[in-house]
Design an enzyme around this catalytic site. Structure first.
Site, PDB file in Angstrom:
ATOM      1  N   GLU A 171     -36.973 -11.369  28.605  1.00  0.00           N
ATOM      2  CA  GLU A 171     -36.211 -11.513  27.361  1.00  0.00           C
ATOM      3  C   GLU A 171     -36.731 -12.646  26.474  1.00  0.00           C
ATOM      4  OE1 GLU A 171     -32.097 -11.663  28.574  1.00  0.00           O
ATOM      5  OE2 GLU A 171     -32.150  -9.610  29.327  1.00  0.00           O
ATOM      6  N   GLU A 278     -34.057  -1.695  34.298  1.00  0.00           N
ATOM      7  CA  GLU A 278     -32.654  -2.087  34.560  1.00  0.00           C
ATOM      8  C   GLU A 278     -31.678  -1.042  34.029  1.00  0.00           C
ATOM      9  OE1 GLU A 278     -31.749  -6.052  33.189  1.00  0.00           O
ATOM     10  OE2 GLU A 278     -33.688  -6.844  33.821  1.00  0.00           O
TER      11      GLU A 278
END
Ligand code: XIL
Length: 360
Positions: A171, A278
Site C-alpha cells: 500500500e 487478498e
C-alpha cells in the site's frame, strides 16, 4: 473381572473422557454442524488449482489455526498457500527494537509444511500496525534506514528457502497517485521503496518480490501510478518480480473485470507476475440467495480473469470462512465476504471458483 467386563469398562472410561480431551486439546467444542466432509466436497479447490499450476491461498488467523479443528481441516484441504493475516505485522513480529517474535509465523510455517502448502510472507514494509517504539521513536534518516533494513533482512533470512513469495512494500500509493504519506516516505524519502526491494533481494536472491496494493485493480489514476512506479523500478534495475492486487470488493463495489484484465495485461507485458492477494466480496445488509449468487459471480469472474491472463499465478482470499473475517471490524458487520459460511459449509462462491477451474 472377565475380559468382556473389562472391555466394557474401558469403553465407558473412553466415552467419558473423549469430550474432555477435545476441550483440552482444541480449547473449544467443535463447531456444529461439523465441516462438510471431503466425500461431500468431491474434488477440492486445491486439487483443481494444482492441475492448472495456480496457487490458491488464504489469509490465516492464529487463533482458529491453533484452536479450531474444522478451520485446520478446511484450510489444508482446499488451499495450498498460507498468508499470515496479522502474524507478520510489524507490531506483532517486531514489538521492540531489539526483539523479534517469530512464534506465530513459525506456527504457520509448520502448518504449511505439514500439509505441503507454501507460506507467503506479508507484509514487510507498511504504514499500519506499527509498534509504539517505532512510531514515537523520532529516528534520524540513518536510523530509520538501519531499522527497516534489519527488519526486512531478519525476517527474510529466517524463512529463506521456505517462502517463495514476499509482499515487500504494501500500500505505497495514495488514491491520487502520489506516494502514500507514510513513516517511511517522511523519514527516508521516496527511495525507501527501491531500497526495501534491494535489501529484500540481498537477503534471499531466489524469492519473488511483490509490490502489493489495494483499489488499484481497475484502470485509474492509482493503478496508473502503480504501473509507473514498477516500470520505473524495472528500468532502474531494482529487483521486483510482481504486483499484488488485493481485490477487497463488495456487491456495492463490483470489479470492472475487463479493466482489471487490461491492467493485469500491461503489468505482465513489463515482465511482471500478477497475483490476486487478498480477495473478499462483502455483502452489506441482508444476505439471501440473490446476494450469494452475485457474490459467486464475482469470485468466478475473478478466477477466470486470472486463468486467462498471461501470468497471474495466484488467487488468494483474505480468509476463507465467514466465521473469521476482518469485515466485522471494518464495516461493523460480518459482510459474509468469503467462500465458506460460518459453519465451514461451501457457499455458491466456492462452487463458482471450482467451475472456472474445471472449464477448458
Ligand atoms: C488486516 C487484517 O485482516 C485485520 O485483522 C487487521 O486488524 C488489519 O489488517 N490490507 C492488507 C492486510 O494488506 O494486511 C490487511 O489486513 C487488510 C488490508
Amino acid at each position: 473381572m472377565g475380559p468382556m467386563k473389562a472391555g466394557f469398562f474401558v469403553a465407558l472410561v473412553f466415552l467419558f473422557f473423549l469430550p474432555i480431551f477435545f476441550i483440552f486439546t482444541f480449547g473449544q467444542v467443535p463447531d456444529t454442524p461439523v465441516a462438510a466432509q471431503p466425500e461431500a466436497i468431491g474434488v477440492t479447490l486445491r486439487q483443481l488449482a494444482q492441475k492448472r499450476n495456480l496457487q490458491i491461498g488464504a489469509a490465516v488467523n492464529i487463533g482458529p489455526l491453533l484452536n479450531n479443528p474444522n478451520y485446520q481441516q478446511v484450510l489444508a484441504r482446499e488451499f495450498n498457500v498460507v498468508v499470515p493475516e496479522n502474524a507478520m505485522k510489524f507490531e506483532t513480529i517486531h514489538p521492540q527494537r531489539d526483539r523479534f517474535l517469530f512464534q506465530e509465523l513459525d506456527t504457520m510455517l509448520n502448518f504449511a509444511e505439514a500439509n505441503q502448502m507454501e507460506l507467503r510472507l506479508h507484509p514487510l514494509v507498511w504504514d499500519e500496525q506499527l509498534p509504539a517504539w517505532l512510531v514515537r521513536g523520532n529516528f534520524s534518516r540513518e536510523e530509520l534506514m538501519d531499522i527497516l533494513k534489519e527488519h526486512i533482512q531478519t525476517i527474510i533470512k529466517r524463512y529463506r528457502g521456505k517462502s517463495r513469495y514476499i509482499d515487500v512494500v504494501n500500500e505505497g500509493i495514495a488514491r491520487d497517485g502520489s506516494l502514500r504519506d507514510t513513516i517511511w516516505l517522511r523519514g527516508i524519502g521516496p527511495e525507501y521503496i527501491d531500497l526495501s526491494f534491494i535489501w529484500a533481494h540481498e537477503a534471499d536472491p531466489a524469492a519473488k518480490l511483490f509490490f502489493n496494493e489495494f483499489s488499484a485493480e481497475e484502470l485509474s489514476i492509482k493503478s496508473d501510478a502503480v504501473y509507473d512506479l514498477v516500470a520505473g523500478m524495472l528500468k532502474r534495475g531494482v529487483p521486483i518480480h510482481g504486483v499484488g492486487m488485493q481485490m477487497h470488493k463488495g456487491l456495492h463495489n463490483k470489479p470492472k473485470m475487463a479493466e482489471v484484465a487490461k491492467n493485469v495485461a500491461r503489468l505482465n507485458q513489463l515482465g511482471l507476475e500478477v497475483q490476486i492477494t487478498e480477495m473478499d466480496v462483502a455483502i452489506k445488509g441482508a444476505v439471501g440467495e440473490t446476494q450469494l449468487q452475485e457474490q459467486a459471480q464475482i469470485y468466478g469472474e475473478t478466477m477466470r480473469m486470472c486463468l486467462e491472463a498471461a501470468k497471474c499465478s495466484a488467487v488468494i482470499l483474505w480468509g476463507f470462512s465467514d466465521r473469521y473475517t476482518w469485515m466485522t471490524s471494518l464495516i461493523g458487520e460480518g459482510g459474509s465476504p468469503l467462500i465458506f459460511d460460518e459453519f465451514f459449509r461451501p457457499k455458491p462462491a466456492y462452487q463458482a471458483l471450482k467451475e472456472e477451474l474445471l472449464r477448458n
